[in-house]
Scaffold this active site. Structure first.
Site, PDB file in Angstrom:
ATOM      1  N   LYS A 288       9.973  -0.947  -4.268  1.00  0.00           N
ATOM      2  CA  LYS A 288      10.531  -0.448  -3.015  1.00  0.00           C
ATOM      3  C   LYS A 288      11.818  -1.221  -2.732  1.00  0.00           C
ATOM      4  O   LYS A 288      11.883  -2.433  -2.980  1.00  0.00           O
ATOM      5  CB  LYS A 288       9.500  -0.682  -1.902  1.00  0.00           C
TER       6      LYS A 288
ATOM      7  N   SER B  92       6.220   4.512   4.918  1.00  0.00           N
ATOM      8  CA  SER B  92       7.608   4.354   4.566  1.00  0.00           C
ATOM      9  C   SER B  92       7.873   4.228   3.074  1.00  0.00           C
ATOM     10  O   SER B  92       8.999   4.462   2.629  1.00  0.00           O
ATOM     11  CB  SER B  92       8.174   3.126   5.271  1.00  0.00           C
TER      12      SER B  92
ATOM     13  N   SER C 104       2.108   2.168   5.450  1.00  0.00           N
ATOM     14  CA  SER C 104       3.240   2.563   4.601  1.00  0.00           C
ATOM     15  C   SER C 104       2.979   2.570   3.101  1.00  0.00           C
ATOM     16  O   SER C 104       3.823   3.032   2.335  1.00  0.00           O
ATOM     17  CB  SER C 104       4.450   1.662   4.884  1.00  0.00           C
TER      18      SER C 104
END
Lengths: 98, 527
Positions: free
Chosen positions: B91, B166, B190
């Site tokens: 990420k 997310s 997330s």
């Protein structure tokens, strides 16, 4: 529970150091109040005798030896500077006068 | 497009077996995934950076280490981590020295990390190959990836829908076979929610399990790093690779890492047999109002499957679940408003100088650098912490947090091995469906954020389809029970190994390989 006026929104934006356009302030006023309405639910709970939880895993303070070790090279740190002058970050004058 | 039937279609543990037997090399594995990521990402937009050069150098290094171990003998070979030579996506809030790290924000566009995150070091140390960085909601604030400053990511199951967030890019890249493994972070759901929406496995470990040194901070009492993969064994091995104490994150705990994580049963029957005599609770509050009927049905079927395999399942109550959303949306924004104070345009990142004074520079830098959701949360947090409101908001929320945590403690003290319920109340939703109403978006995480508030581990695993889209089953355990949760999740895989839905691949994979596909942002703009 509390509700935010337009003046409150402007004040909070100032505290948060966010420069917001008129349209953003107007939109945020509505959205923030909608979110604050959800907070009102918490008032249903009597929490007078409940201790707060700031940290969940009940770790005791973990200390390490205070040993000097190399930090990042100045050049690596300064490489991301938006404005630099040699070994310095450049910022506007904070104290008045030239 | 290259390699449709080849390496990219395998689990990491299958590729690892081929690597060790000499059938393939880490370089071939990296090349196949890089090629597929490049060829299929235009219409998906899962990646913000793909670093071929770095990845291939790491793959060559992994091949050299493997050759050395082979020469040394079986012990040296056995000492290599099971994920040695396997590709991973990070990420875009994990620092990789010299690489861009945006956290999905304009304010960090062009920022290059001056050092490696702890998990970057750990992954390198075990020979994992970092392919690049994935898209995300700005500063991990969002449940759809639509809050990325660089445009949204699509869902490989339906390109008109969100991948969740997310960590949407990390989930979508794994679901689209661009990488077998990826890393996400989970502050309120997330990792688990995008895993559910993309039909893959994702775990948020116990708070303190993985060091966050070198990770862009969102809410420091909630943030935790965890793995995504297409099966439980791969997810467990990746968690194993990054777990453990690191003195540079004082909240990382000196708890031993479960060695179980790299020894999950390969046999479905053996895995399933673990369930006999285990005790699960199903929190009735997790079947929230407005939940999609197909999701509820898939969860009920999964629960019945666990029972049939010999587990005891009881309905239980987590009475303060309903207060999770309100308390979370005080605690998380409050911490975020403090963490994001560092973006001042002085030392790094986006900076606008209008020449007037330092205050004017802050206002315009932050006002133009942050996106709408980040501004909303910084405003909420600043308000909740401002003079006169601290007790009414932040302190109150921390007390409610105690009540939420106690709900879980009561059940685990009563002997439940894990709790079972939905990860998300609905399947992947259409772009724009929840953008206009922030509270609606926040409700996507109603079943995941109490777990962060309590600091517990939770995993989402695929458990079927609702109207053709994946449903996630969430398992929640007591602190440090990652080994047990992985075993339970692997057992569920074993029980459902022959289920029809396991054979359904993301519907839009074929489209992704086609030429001339618009990006998700272009697709939305043309509607």
């Amino acid at each position: 529970m509390a509700s935010l006026t337009r003046a409150d929104v402007e004040h909070v934006a100032y505290l948060a150091r966010l420069g917001l356009a008129e349209a953003e302030l107007a939109r945020l006023e509505g959205q923030l109040n909608h979110i604050l309405d959800q907070y009102a639910k918490l008032a249903e709970l009597d929490t007078d005798a409940i201790p707060p939880t700031a940290q969940t895993i009940e770790l005791e303070n973990i200390l390490r030896d205070d040993v000097a070790r190399p930090s990042l090279p100045a050049e690596d740190v300064l490489a991301n500077a938006p404005h630099r002058d040699g070994e310095f970050f450049v910022v506007p004058a904070i104290l008045g006068g030239e | 497009m290259a390699d449709l039937q080849g390496l990219t279609q395998l689990f990491a543990h299958e590729m690892a077996a081929r690597l060790r037997s000499g059938e393939t090399t880490a370089r071939e594995i990296a090349e196949a995934h890089l090629a597929r990521a490049h060829a299929t990402d235009h219409g998906l937009h899962a990646w913000l950076t793909i670093d071929d050069e770095r990845a291939l150098a790491e793959a060559d290094a992994a091949d050299a280490t493997l050759a050395g171990a082979r020469a040394e003998g079986p012990d040296a070979l056995a000492a290599l981590h099971p994920l040695h030579g396997m590709p991973v996506a990070l990420k875009d809030l994990v620092s990789v020295k010299g690489g861009q790290c945006t956290a999905g924000s304009r304010i960090l566009e062009g920022y290059r990390a001056p050092y490696d995150a702890h998990i970057t070091e750990r992954l390198r140390a075990v020979g994992v190959v970092i392919l690049g960085k994935t898209n995300m909601d700005e500063f991990a604030m969002g449940s759809s990836c639509e809050h990325s400053a660089f445009g949204p990511t699509a869902n490989p199951w339906d390109l008109e829908r969100v991948p969740g967030g997310s960590s949407g890019g990390s989930a979508a890249s794994v679901a689209a076979f661009q990488t077998p493994l990826s890393i996400g972070t989970d502050t309120g759901g997330s990792i688990r929610q995008p895993a559910a929406l993309c039909g893959i496995v994702g775990m948020k470990p116990t708070y303190g399990r993985v060091s966050r040194y070198g990770i862009v901070a969102f809410a420091s009492s909630l943030d935790q790093i965890g793995p995504f993969a297409r099966d439980v064994r791969d997810a467990a091995a990746l968690l194993h690779a990054v777990s453990g104490r690191d003195e540079r994150d004082s909240t990382s705990a000196p708890e031993p890492v479960a060695e179980d994580l790299v020894n999950l049963p390969a046999s479905d029957d053996e895995a399933a047999s673990w369930l006999r005599g285990k005790r699960f609770g199903v929190p009735r509050e997790y079947f929230v109002e407005g939940m999609e009927p197909g999701v509820a049905a898939a969860i009920r079927t999964a629960v019945a499957d666990l029972e049939r395999a010999g587990a005891t399942v009881e309905e239980v109550s987590l009475p303060h679940t309903d207060y999770g959303l309100a308390s979370y949306y005080i605690v998380a924004p409050a911490e975020a408003s403090a963490n994001l104070a560092r973006y001042d345009g002085v030392r790094f990142g986006h900076a606008v100088t209008d020449g007037a004074d330092y205050l004017a520079d802050y206002l315009v830098t932050r006002g133009s650098g942050f996106g709408p959701e980040v501004k909303r949360r910084v405003m909420l947090g600043t308000y909740a912490l401002s003079a006169g409101y601290y007790d009414a908001f932040y302190l109150k929320a921390l007390k409610v947090r105690t009540l939420i945590k106690r709900d879980f403690d009561v059940l685990f003290d009563a002997g439940f091995d894990a709790l079972v319920g939905p990860t998300s109340p609905d399947v992947a939703f259409r772009f724009g469906a929840k953008l206009a109403d922030p509270v609606k978006m926040y409700l996507s995480d109603a079943c995941t954020l109490p777990v962060n508030m309590a600091g517990l581990p939770g995993i989402s695993i695929p458990c079927g389809l609702s109207e053709g889209l994946p449903v996630g089953l969430q398992l929640i355990g007591p602190a440090w029970s990652e080994g047990v949760l992985m075993r339970a999740a692997r057992a569920y895989e074993g029980v459902t190994a022959s289920a029809d839905w396991r054979r359904v691949r993301p519907h839009d994979l074929a489209k992704l390989a086609g030429a001339g596909l618009p990006t998700p942002a272009e697709r939305i703009a043309s509607r």
